[in-house]
Write a protein that holds these residues in place. Sequence first.
Motif, PDB file in Angstrom:
ATOM      1  N   SER A 102      11.474  45.770 -26.063  1.00 42.16           N
ATOM      2  CA  SER A 102      12.583  45.005 -25.501  1.00 42.16           C
ATOM      3  C   SER A 102      12.949  45.615 -24.149  1.00 42.16           C
ATOM      4  O   SER A 102      12.319  46.580 -23.689  1.00 42.16           O
ATOM      5  CB  SER A 102      13.793  45.052 -26.439  1.00 42.16           C
ATOM      6  OG  SER A 102      14.374  46.345 -26.432  1.00 42.16           O
ATOM      7  N   GLU A 132       9.178  33.752 -22.606  1.00 41.88           N
ATOM      8  CA  GLU A 132       8.233  34.299 -23.580  1.00 41.88           C
ATOM      9  C   GLU A 132       7.127  35.070 -22.871  1.00 41.88           C
ATOM     10  O   GLU A 132       6.639  34.623 -21.836  1.00 41.88           O
ATOM     11  CB  GLU A 132       7.617  33.175 -24.424  1.00 41.88           C
ATOM     12  CG  GLU A 132       8.637  32.422 -25.272  1.00 41.88           C
ATOM     13  CD  GLU A 132       9.288  33.275 -26.349  1.00 41.88           C
ATOM     14  OE1 GLU A 132       8.672  34.293 -26.757  1.00 41.88           O
ATOM     15  OE2 GLU A 132      10.405  32.942 -26.759  1.00 41.88           O
ATOM     16  N   ALA A 145       9.620  37.318 -25.150  1.00 42.64           N
ATOM     17  CA  ALA A 145      11.014  37.709 -24.911  1.00 42.64           C
ATOM     18  C   ALA A 145      11.165  39.221 -24.858  1.00 42.64           C
ATOM     19  O   ALA A 145      10.495  39.956 -25.584  1.00 42.64           O
ATOM     20  CB  ALA A 145      11.905  37.138 -26.005  1.00 42.64           C
ATOM     21  N   ARG A 198      21.028  41.799 -29.365  1.00 44.95           N
ATOM     22  CA  ARG A 198      20.953  41.528 -27.918  1.00 44.95           C
ATOM     23  C   ARG A 198      22.033  42.322 -27.184  1.00 44.95           C
ATOM     24  O   ARG A 198      21.780  42.931 -26.139  1.00 44.95           O
ATOM     25  CB  ARG A 198      21.139  40.034 -27.641  1.00 44.95           C
ATOM     26  CG  ARG A 198      19.974  39.175 -28.056  1.00 44.95           C
ATOM     27  CD  ARG A 198      20.306  37.695 -27.956  1.00 44.95           C
ATOM     28  NE  ARG A 198      20.339  37.212 -26.587  1.00 44.95           N
ATOM     29  CZ  ARG A 198      19.296  36.744 -25.925  1.00 44.95           C
ATOM     30  NH1 ARG A 198      18.117  36.694 -26.512  1.00 44.95           N
ATOM     31  NH2 ARG A 198      19.423  36.305 -24.699  1.00 44.95           N
ATOM     32  N   HIS A 222      16.489  38.149 -30.536  1.00 41.59           N
ATOM     33  CA  HIS A 222      17.125  36.849 -30.726  1.00 41.59           C
ATOM     34  C   HIS A 222      18.492  36.968 -31.397  1.00 41.59           C
ATOM     35  O   HIS A 222      19.370  36.143 -31.165  1.00 41.59           O
ATOM     36  CB  HIS A 222      16.215  35.928 -31.547  1.00 41.59           C
ATOM     37  CG  HIS A 222      14.937  35.572 -30.841  1.00 41.59           C
ATOM     38  ND1 HIS A 222      14.916  34.806 -29.698  1.00 41.59           N
ATOM     39  CD2 HIS A 222      13.652  35.918 -31.091  1.00 41.59           C
ATOM     40  CE1 HIS A 222      13.668  34.674 -29.277  1.00 41.59           C
ATOM     41  NE2 HIS A 222      12.877  35.333 -30.111  1.00 41.59           N
ATOM     42  N   GLU A 223      18.677  37.986 -32.206  1.00 42.26           N
ATOM     43  CA  GLU A 223      19.936  38.147 -32.947  1.00 42.26           C
ATOM     44  C   GLU A 223      21.027  38.630 -31.994  1.00 42.26           C
ATOM     45  O   GLU A 223      20.851  39.611 -31.279  1.00 42.26           O
ATOM     46  CB  GLU A 223      19.715  39.144 -34.089  1.00 42.26           C
ATOM     47  CG  GLU A 223      20.709  39.013 -35.225  1.00 42.26           C
ATOM     48  CD  GLU A 223      22.003  39.730 -34.894  1.00 42.26           C
ATOM     49  OE1 GLU A 223      23.088  39.143 -35.107  1.00 42.26           O
ATOM     50  OE2 GLU A 223      21.931  40.865 -34.406  1.00 42.26           O
TER      51      GLU A 223
END
Length: 214
Positions: free
Chosen positions: A163, A80, A82, A91, A86-87
Motif C-alpha cells: 500500500s 488499479e 490500488a 485507508r 478498500h476498507e
Amino acid sequence: MKPVLYGYFRSGTTYRVRAALNYKGVDYDYEPVDLAGGAQSGEAYKRLNPQGLVPALKVDGGVLTQSPAILEWMEETWPEPALLPHEPILRARTRAFCAAIGCDIHPIQNLRILKAVKAMKDSDPDAGTEWARHWITVGFEALEEMAEPDAGAGGFLFGTGPSLAEVYLMPQMFNAERFGVDLERFPKLVAANAAAQSVPEFAAAHPSRQPDAR
C-alpha cells in the motif's frame, strides 16, 4: 505523451513516486535533477517547480509537485492496482502512517535541513547525521506502534498486499540505514520493508538502480 518525472536518485520523495509509477505500470521518462550540484535552484528547474524541490511530474495538463499530491492524483488516475486498502478504517490508518513520515519525519532530515544543522553546529561533520538518526528513531518508535498488530500476509503493514504505507516506508528505511539507525528495535518496519523490496516494481525504484545513482 508519457509522464516525465524530474527527481534525484537519493530523494525520498522521488523514490515514493518512482515506486508508485512502477507498481501501476505507468511508462514514464526520467529527468535527473542534481540536488548535490544545486540544479534544483537553477532558473530552468524553478520554472517547473517554483519551490525548487523534487519531484516534479510533467503530465498532460501541466506539472504536478509535492509527492503526496502526485500520489493521490495517481491513485485517482490509475486506480488499479490500488495502493490504498478498500476498507475505510484501514485507508485512514494507511494515510495516517504516510503522513507521519511525510509530515513529521522526512521533512526535518532532508538535504537542506541537514545542511542548516551542520552550519549551526560550527560545521561539525557529524551534526547532520546525529540529528537525522535521532529524529528517524523517534519517528520509528511511533510507526512501529501504528502498524497493524498482526501485520498482513508477507509482512505488509495494512492488509495482505503493498500500500502507500510501504511506498512511504521504503525511502525512510533507506535513509535510516544511511544514517545508522538501530533497526533491530523495529521488527514490523523491517519486515514490511523486506516484503516491499520483494515486489519487483518496488525493487526497481531503489536509489541504487537509478540512472543518476553514484
